[in-house]
Design an enzyme around this catalytic site. Structure first.
Site, short mmCIF file in Angstrom:
data_model
loop_
_atom_site.label_atom_id
_atom_site.label_comp_id
_atom_site.label_asym_id
_atom_site.label_seq_id
_atom_site.Cartn_x
_atom_site.Cartn_y
_atom_site.Cartn_z
N ASP A 1 -32.80 -4.34 -9.38
CA ASP A 1 -31.94 -4.68 -8.54
C ASP A 1 -32.37 -4.19 -7.13
OD1 ASP A 1 -31.15 -5.76 -10.82
OD2 ASP A 1 -29.02 -5.14 -10.57
N GLU B 1 -24.23 3.29 -19.18
CA GLU B 1 -25.40 2.33 -18.42
C GLU B 1 -26.31 3.28 -17.89
OE1 GLU B 1 -23.75 -0.07 -15.54
OE2 GLU B 1 -25.37 -1.56 -15.16
C1 6A9 Z 1 -22.21 -9.38 -12.50
C2 6A9 Z 1 -20.00 -8.83 -13.02
C3 6A9 Z 1 -16.93 -8.72 -14.92
C4 6A9 Z 1 -27.95 -4.71 -14.07
O1 6A9 Z 1 -27.77 -5.00 -18.34
C5 6A9 Z 1 -27.84 -6.09 -17.66
C6 6A9 Z 1 -28.19 -6.15 -16.32
C7 6A9 Z 1 -29.74 -5.58 -16.05
O2 6A9 Z 1 -30.70 -6.46 -16.80
C8 6A9 Z 1 -30.34 -5.38 -15.02
O3 6A9 Z 1 -31.76 -4.72 -14.98
N1 6A9 Z 1 -27.40 -5.11 -15.40
C9 6A9 Z 1 -29.43 -4.29 -14.09
O4 6A9 Z 1 -29.83 -4.05 -13.09
C10 6A9 Z 1 -25.95 -5.68 -15.30
C11 6A9 Z 1 -25.77 -6.76 -14.70
C12 6A9 Z 1 -24.48 -7.35 -14.55
C13 6A9 Z 1 -24.37 -8.60 -13.53
C14 6A9 Z 1 -23.04 -9.04 -14.02
C15 6A9 Z 1 -20.93 -9.83 -12.81
C16 6A9 Z 1 -18.81 -9.36 -13.96
O5 6A9 Z 1 -17.81 -8.53 -13.93
#
Ligand code: 6A9
Length: 789
Positions: free
Chosen positions: A525, A759
């Site tokens: 990100d 996380e």
């Molecule tokens: C946004 C919010 C209810 C961010 O673990 C999943 C991902 C990874 O792949 C990534 O490397 N996470 C990491 O930087 C979470 C991404 C969540 C996006 C959703 C919407 C919903 O609110």
């Protein structure tokens, strides 16, 4: 005309599936072909629920609420961080036939258990057992309502059978895949041999236009007109489901909405703790069942499976043998179980877009069987997360890995692209803000599924003649055509400006607002990249992913006796440490680095707002933070020290005798740079972007905090460099021990203190932060404990 025609046929490509035969047969998840995996806890987004691995499954689930509490209605259903539970999750789960979960609500704990039983032609039977106990700290025994429900999803029907006055004793139903079945609600008891407890019963018989509406329907039906009057106590009004009139004809039902209303039945039991309730599902095709799976029989079944689970866990990971405490072994079992219990079966359509579409298109309908990163905050599939998930799951059950990987590759389009985030079906869609839904076909995500394939291939290589190894070969054979296109897609669409260099597409375009435009596609990100996105960029992490991918393509093709020379050649070229130096070694930083149009002289500043003389300032919009660039960017190394600079080490691209290793090991161990007592931080403390916000509202994410997936790769790489001949063997071995201990101790400590796996972890305090529970890649702690890489 021709131009228009070209445009529209190009526009369709993004939503056209790859033509090669699917890895999975159409009916591969059906009750006929895979009866033992038909039913499961494949709804990770709810605290407790089950469905089948089929597109329009009948779903079952549980909601609950505490009666007579000061806070207003506290209905629990989908996993929500806002519920502020003190912890919840599976303590045991074999991914197949049973699970044990504990949910710690304010002043009581629910244990939710299920056991499946094979028989008949439709996936067999199952029984749920819910046990409620008050916490020792609470003065009064809480009165709790459990609301069991079954709902259809546009196909199948359900019929309520109301006994006595209001007691919904059972539901019978029929659906295409389940045939006829019966769900029976047993009365609450305090224990196996005890008598039925005083309870109040309510039920709701209605319809729903979609599964995402279940919570609201129940909420809207609640009424206080019911009286709870236990034999020994005062009468009090309590809250229960009452009636719900579906808003037919109204706005809900647009004429072109293809959804039809489906049956939705709720059985509410209101009873004081402690108590235990069982619900059983019986398939009509299961004849000659020896007995009902309830009471003592259920207890025996549970005990037997728990014992099997414990033995298999020890056989697989050997943590007791290694001398871990009972508490730590329990923690690891929970971590694995949550990844298994976090597997979902999703069905629906992505919303996708290419450069040739003015508006987003619907992707073809598809199924995804995948683990999810977080049951509360992102209960859906993410491409690069899944590769990490499968590293753990493949040790437990390689069949799960084959099936999940096959599902992902069956979603590939004709171009070779797989949408990164899978938001399939209305339930999943309802959780995602609109601006995040559309997936663009320029955008990649690290091809971590090759990590999982590496593990499968290594399992095969270590014992090629074992019967267990045969499915892997057959699987790879079917996978290969799709894998080739997938690899080619990366190798053509994500290339960089120089030969054999690579560049992530899809960086944020707005250079005015963000301190550093994000690169969501890389998975990292907001990790700092070139300040001014351009075609001149090259990214070292993607380069290393391509080394892994080409290496695995070669290995798989060779294993199958298919042409592999070109992949080998690519792998040799990309993996050449000299090339890596030329493209990515920064003398100035003394580390590997991205390259691009870049300046370090950026900061966020209050935007200047022009206020005409004599006018009050507050009549004008508040100044936003915008980026100010004090020195023009130029082509150069980005020189950020952190996870990205470690990639040649993380993915073991560096030769064991590379002098670069010395720098890397030194930077890793330096507390002013990457080292913390809790794991490696994502960005060096010395970096100007360290813990900097990207905008006023966008807190640092991969700019300091500790992430377990990358730390797992680091530990695994140290283990590698400590075990092969090389110049830095001892150093690697020492670091390996330290880093592994730090990570494992901290994730464990946070779990015992907070009830959750997180996380990410704070690099100053070690505290868990971000979404929770997060039992996606953070559960890789188990493999670090087991030292299985
Ligand atoms: C946004 C919010 C209810 C961010 O673990 C999943 C991902 C990874 O792949 C990534 O490397 N996470 C990491 O930087 C979470 C991404 C969540 C996006 C959703 C919407 C919903 O609110």
């Amino acid at each position: 005309f021709y131009a228009l025609y070209m445009r529209s046929s190009l526009a369709k490509r993004v939503a056209t599936l790859h033509p090669s035969p699917r890895v999975l047969d159409d009916n591969s998840t059906s009750a006929a072909v895979s009866p033992e995996r038909f039913w499961g806890s494949y709804r990770p987004q709810v605290y407790f629920g089950m469905k089948t691995r089929s597109p329009k499954s009948i779903v079952t689930g549980l909601m609950w609420m505490r009666q007579f509490s000061n806070t207003d209605v506290n209905l629990r259903h989908t996993c929500e961080q806002g519920d502020n539970l003190q912890g919840y999750g599976w303590l045991m789960h074999d991914g197949l036939s049973f699970g044990v979960q504990e949910v710690h609500d304010k002043d009581f704990t629910l244990t939710t258990e299920f056991v499946k039983r094979r028989g008949g032609d439709h996936g067999g039977d199952w029984t749920w057992r819910i046990t409620a106990k008050q916490h020792s700290s609470s003065r009064q025994a809480p009165v709790i309502s459990l609301m069991f429900y079954a709902a259809a999803d546009t196909q199948g029907s359900l019929e309520a059978h109301v006994e006595e006055k209001k007691v919904l004793g059972s539901i019978t139903g029929f659906s295409e895949e389940l045939g006829h079945f019966k769900i029976t609600f047993r009365k609450p008891v305090t224990g196996e041999l005890s008598k039925v407890k005083y309870a109040c019963y309510n039920n709701l018989q209605t319809v729903t236009p979609g599964l995402e509406q279940l919570t609201d329907i129940v909420k809207n039906s609640l009424s206080r007109r019911f009286v709870y009057s236990p034999p020994s106590g005062e009468k009090r009004h309590y809250i229960a489901v009452d009636t719900h009139k579906p808003p037919h004809q109204q706005h809900q039902h647009k004429p072109d909405d293809p959804r039809k209303e489906s049956d939705f039945l709720v059985h509410q039991v209101t009873v004081e703790t402690p108590f235990q309730i069982e619900v059983l599902f019986e398939s009509a095709s299961f004849r000659n069942r020896p007995n009902q799976l309830v009471g003592m029989t259920m207890t025996e079944e549970l005990e037997r499976r728990k014992a099997e689970f414990n033995a298999r866990f020890e056989r697989t990971f050997g943590l007791e043998r290694k001398g871990f405490s009972q508490a730590r072994v329990r923690f690891s079992k929970a971590a694995l179980s949550n990844m298994l219990g976090g597997m979902g079966y999703f069905y629906g359509q992505s919303v996708v877009q290419s450069a040739y579409n003015e508006y987003p298109l619907l992707y073809p309908e598809g199924a995804l069987f995948t683990a999810v990163p977080s049951r509360s905050f992102f209960p859906r599939g993410f491409l690069w997360d899944e590769g990490f998930h499968q590293l753990l799951l493949s040790k437990w059950d390689p069949q799960l890995t084959r099936e999940a990987t096959a599902h992902w590759l069956d979603l590939i389009n004709v171009e070779g692209w797989i949408p990164r985030e899978q938001i399939l079906g209305d339930e999943a869609r309802s959780k995602v803000p609109a601006e995040f839904v559309v997936q663009r076909n320029e955008n990649a995500n690290p091809p971590t599924l090759f990590l999982a394939l590496q593990e499968l291939v290594e399992q095969h290589a270590s014992n090629p003649d074992a019967p267990k190894s045969q499915p892997t070969l057959a699987f790879l054979r079917r996978l290969l055509p799709r894998l080739k296109t997938w690899f080619e897609w990366y190798n053509t669409t994500q290339t960089g400006p120089l030969p054999n260099s690579y560049r992530w597409r899809g960086r944020d375009k707005d250079t005015n607002l963000f301190l550093n435009p994000k690169t969501l596609t890389s998975g990292l990100d907001d990790y700092p990249r070139a300040s001014h996105p351009s075609g001149e960029e090259r990214h070292v992490d993607l380069h290393c992913w391509m080394v892994l991918a080409s290496g695995m393509m070669a290995r798989i093709a060779r294993l199958l006796g298919e042409p592999h020379e070109e992949y080998e050649q690519t792998h040799r070229v990309l993996g050449d440490n000299g090339l890596l130096d030329v493209l990515h070694w920064s003398e100035q930083l003394g580390a590997f680095s991205d390259y691009g149009n870049h300046t370090q002289a950026v900061s966020l500043q209050q935007e200047k707002v022009y206020v005409p003389p004599g006018k009050p300032r507050h009549h004008y919009a508040a100044a936003r933070l915008v980026r100010s660039v004090r020195r023009a960017p130029k082509l150069q190394h980005v020189n950020a020290l952190g996870y990205v600079s470690l990639f040649p080490f993380l993915l073991r691209v560096l030769q064991a005798d590379s002098p670069r290793l010395e720098h890397i090991l030194r930077d890793m161990r330096d507390p002013d740079k990457l080292w913390t007592p809790y794991g490696l931080r994502s960005l060096s403390k010395t970096d100007p972007m360290y813990m900097k916000r990207n905008t006023e509202h966008d807190a640092p994410y991969w700019r300091g905090p500790i992430w377990i997936n990358i730390n797992y790769l680091a530990v695994r790489a140290l283990h590698h460099y400590a075990s092969v001949e090389g110049l830095y063997r001892e150093k690697a071995a020492a670091l390996y021990n330290e880093l592994r201990t730090n990570i494992v101790d901290n994730v464990y400590r946070q779990y015992t203190e907070t009830g959750y796996i997180w996380e990410q972890y704070n690099d100053n305090t070690g505290r868990g932060q971000g979404s929770h529970p997060f039992t996606g890649w953070s559960a890789l702690t188990v493999l670090m404990m087991a030292e299985q890489y």
